[in-house]
Design an enzyme around this catalytic site. Structure first.
Site, PDB file in Angstrom:
ATOM      1  N   GLY A  48       0.447  -1.480   0.250  1.00 32.98           N
ATOM      2  CA  GLY A  48      -0.369  -0.194  -0.024  1.00 32.98           C
ATOM      3  C   GLY A  48       1.032   1.285   0.091  1.00 32.98           C
ATOM      4  O   GLY A  48       1.661   1.498   0.709  1.00 32.98           O
ATOM      5  N   ASP A 240      -1.524   4.377  -6.058  1.00 33.25           N
ATOM      6  CA  ASP A 240      -0.637   4.546  -6.323  1.00 33.25           C
ATOM      7  C   ASP A 240       0.468   5.698  -6.762  1.00 33.25           C
ATOM      8  O   ASP A 240       1.416   6.187  -5.835  1.00 33.25           O
ATOM      9  CB  ASP A 240       0.674   2.843  -6.414  1.00 33.25           C
ATOM     10  CG  ASP A 240       0.364   1.999  -5.975  1.00 33.25           C
ATOM     11  OD1 ASP A 240      -1.036   1.121  -6.289  1.00 33.25           O
ATOM     12  OD2 ASP A 240       0.730   1.615  -4.880  1.00 33.25           O
TER      13      ASP A 240
HETATM   14  O1  MRU Z   1       0.183  -4.108  -4.721  1.00 30.59           O
HETATM   15  P1  MRU Z   1       0.237  -3.721  -3.680  1.00 30.59           P
HETATM   16  O2  MRU Z   1      -1.456  -4.544  -2.423  1.00 30.59           O
HETATM   17  O3  MRU Z   1       0.575  -2.368  -2.371  1.00 30.59           O
HETATM   18  O4  MRU Z   1      -0.720  -2.441  -4.288  1.00 30.59           O
HETATM   19  C1  MRU Z   1      -1.686  -1.527  -2.627  1.00 30.59           C
HETATM   20  C2  MRU Z   1      -2.609  -0.719  -3.665  1.00 30.59           C
HETATM   21  O5  MRU Z   1      -3.000  -1.066  -5.123  1.00 30.59           O
HETATM   22  C3  MRU Z   1      -3.557   0.249  -3.527  1.00 30.59           C
HETATM   23  O6  MRU Z   1      -4.693   0.231  -3.682  1.00 30.59           O
HETATM   24  C4  MRU Z   1      -2.561   1.470  -3.420  1.00 30.59           C
HETATM   25  O7  MRU Z   1      -1.402   1.550  -2.922  1.00 30.59           O
HETATM   26  C5  MRU Z   1      -3.322   2.905  -2.119  1.00 30.59           C
HETATM   27  S1  MRU Z   1      -3.175   2.330  -0.447  1.00 30.59           S
HETATM   28  C6  MRU Z   1      -4.065   3.696   0.572  1.00 30.59           C
END
Ligand code: MRU
Length: 353
Positions: A48, A240
């Site tokens: 995240g 992200d």
């Molecule tokens: O691969 P991840 O689990 O790190 O992906 C996370 C996401 O895509 C979230 O939606 C994004 O980081 C926003 S977190 C507030």
């Protein structure tokens, strides 16, 4: 509100909940070097965008304390360079990682070199605290922006996990959902399972149920059916990295949800702190997209499900064009129909009370 340590500083170590073990076990890791934190980010112990920003900041702190054991090094920037490079390279798409490192970097210079570790710790704690506050502000602003039905009910669809587990606490998209409970009489959530890494099934479902939020799990491919049947009022996701023109990179599968929301005239909200907006990246086309191991697609719970020998493509994120985003929800303001001018103006606006 669910209580757990996503990435915190405790007893001279970086303590983080191992999200790989959820929802079955709550296991905490204690890390003592920047390399160990970088490895944990890469391995999805913590994930995240805002959460990995916090983790990287504490990774720099623990590295500085480790290096300072025998007195301050002759050059802090040189001594810290390998650890910072490891953190920076741990995942490519979420800009919060780089943002946090760059925020701490200037503290490596200047007077009183023996105070560098404490200075870094103070700034890392500020990053964590500000992220929690930003999530609460986003929640409030996002919930106020949502259309109110005559029945005062709302059903959300969310993707991946943009919750307390993905931030320093409270969450971005899930922060909006949490805050909506104050405004609406009934709040329901459809959480997509989020193939291939199952953040929705494992993390969002766990987190929302701990908060007593009415949550129903669906497979990613069911979203269109629900929207066509009128079972969804709004889609809310995190990001992200948001480019200067408002294009938003988020977990793979977000873009098709935005297309579906557009087709069904549903609000499609992207909630993210200003630290996720990267003015140096002009459009979504320039956002680097992480590609993850083939095993995430070919295997399920350690068991191979795909035919031997098949090729695999596993991009972890996709980009939703700004034109398909109804509003960007930030801690400063909600930006309807985001574009370059509105995104730039966000950085001049006063902080919401
Ligand atoms: O691969 P991840 O689990 O790190 O992906 C996370 C996401 O895509 C979230 O939606 C994004 O980081 C926003 S977190 C507030």
């Amino acid at each position: 509100m669910a209580n757990f340590d996503v990435a915190v500083w405790k007893n001279g170590k970086v303590r983080m909940l191992d999200q790989r073990a959820l929802p079955h076990e709550e296991i905490y890791l204690e890390l003592t070097s920047a390399q160990a934190v970088a490895d944990a980010i890469r391995a999805m112990v913590v994930r995240g965008a805002p959460a990995i920003g916090c983790a990287a900041a504490f990774g720099m702190v623990v590295e500085a304390f480790r290096l300072a054991v025998q007195g301050p090094p002759p050059s802090w920037p040189e001594a810290m360079a390998p650890g910072m490079a490891a953190l920076r390279d741990s995942r490519p798409t979420a800009i919060n990682l780089v943002w946090a490192i760059e925020r701490l970097r200037p503290l490596l210079y200047g007077n009183e070199p023996d105070r560098v570790p404490d200075r870094l710790l103070c700034e890392a704690e500020s990053i964590r605290q500000e992220d929690i506050e930003a999530c609460h502000a986003m929640g409030r602003l996002g919930a106020d922006f949502l259309p109110m039905s005559a029945k005062r009910t709302i059903t959300f669809l969310t993707h991946c996990n943009a919750g307390a587990l993905a931030t320093a606490g409270y969450g971005t998209a899930l922060g909006v959902i949490r805050a909506a409970r104050r405004r609406f009489d009934q709040v329901k959530v459809y959480a997509t399972e989020t193939r291939p890494y199952w953040q929705g099934a494992r993390l969002t479902a766990w987190e929302l149920l701990r908060d007593g939020i009415d949550t129903t799990l669906i497979t990613d491919s069911m979203a269109g059916h629900l929207m066509m049947r009128g079972m969804v009022d709004a889609v809310v996701v995190g990001a992200d990295r948001v480019a200067a023109n408002g294009d938003a990179a988020n977990k793979i599968g977000t873009y098709p949800l935005s297309v579906l929301a557009h087709r069904h005239h549903l609000p499609f909200l992207v909630a993210c702190p200003l630290s996720t907006i990267d003015l140096a990246t002009a459009t979504g086309a320039e956002i680097p997209i992480e590609e993850r191991p083939a095993e995430e697609v070919t295997h399920c719970l350690g068991r191979r499900i795909a035919a031997q020998g098949v090729q695999v493509f596993n991009p972890a994120f996709d980009v939703t064009p700004a034109a398909l985003i109804s509003a960007l929800v930030t801690e400063r303001a909600v930006v309807p129909a985001p574009d370059s001018a509105k995104v730039a103006a966000l950085f001049d606006e006063p902080v919401a009370d």
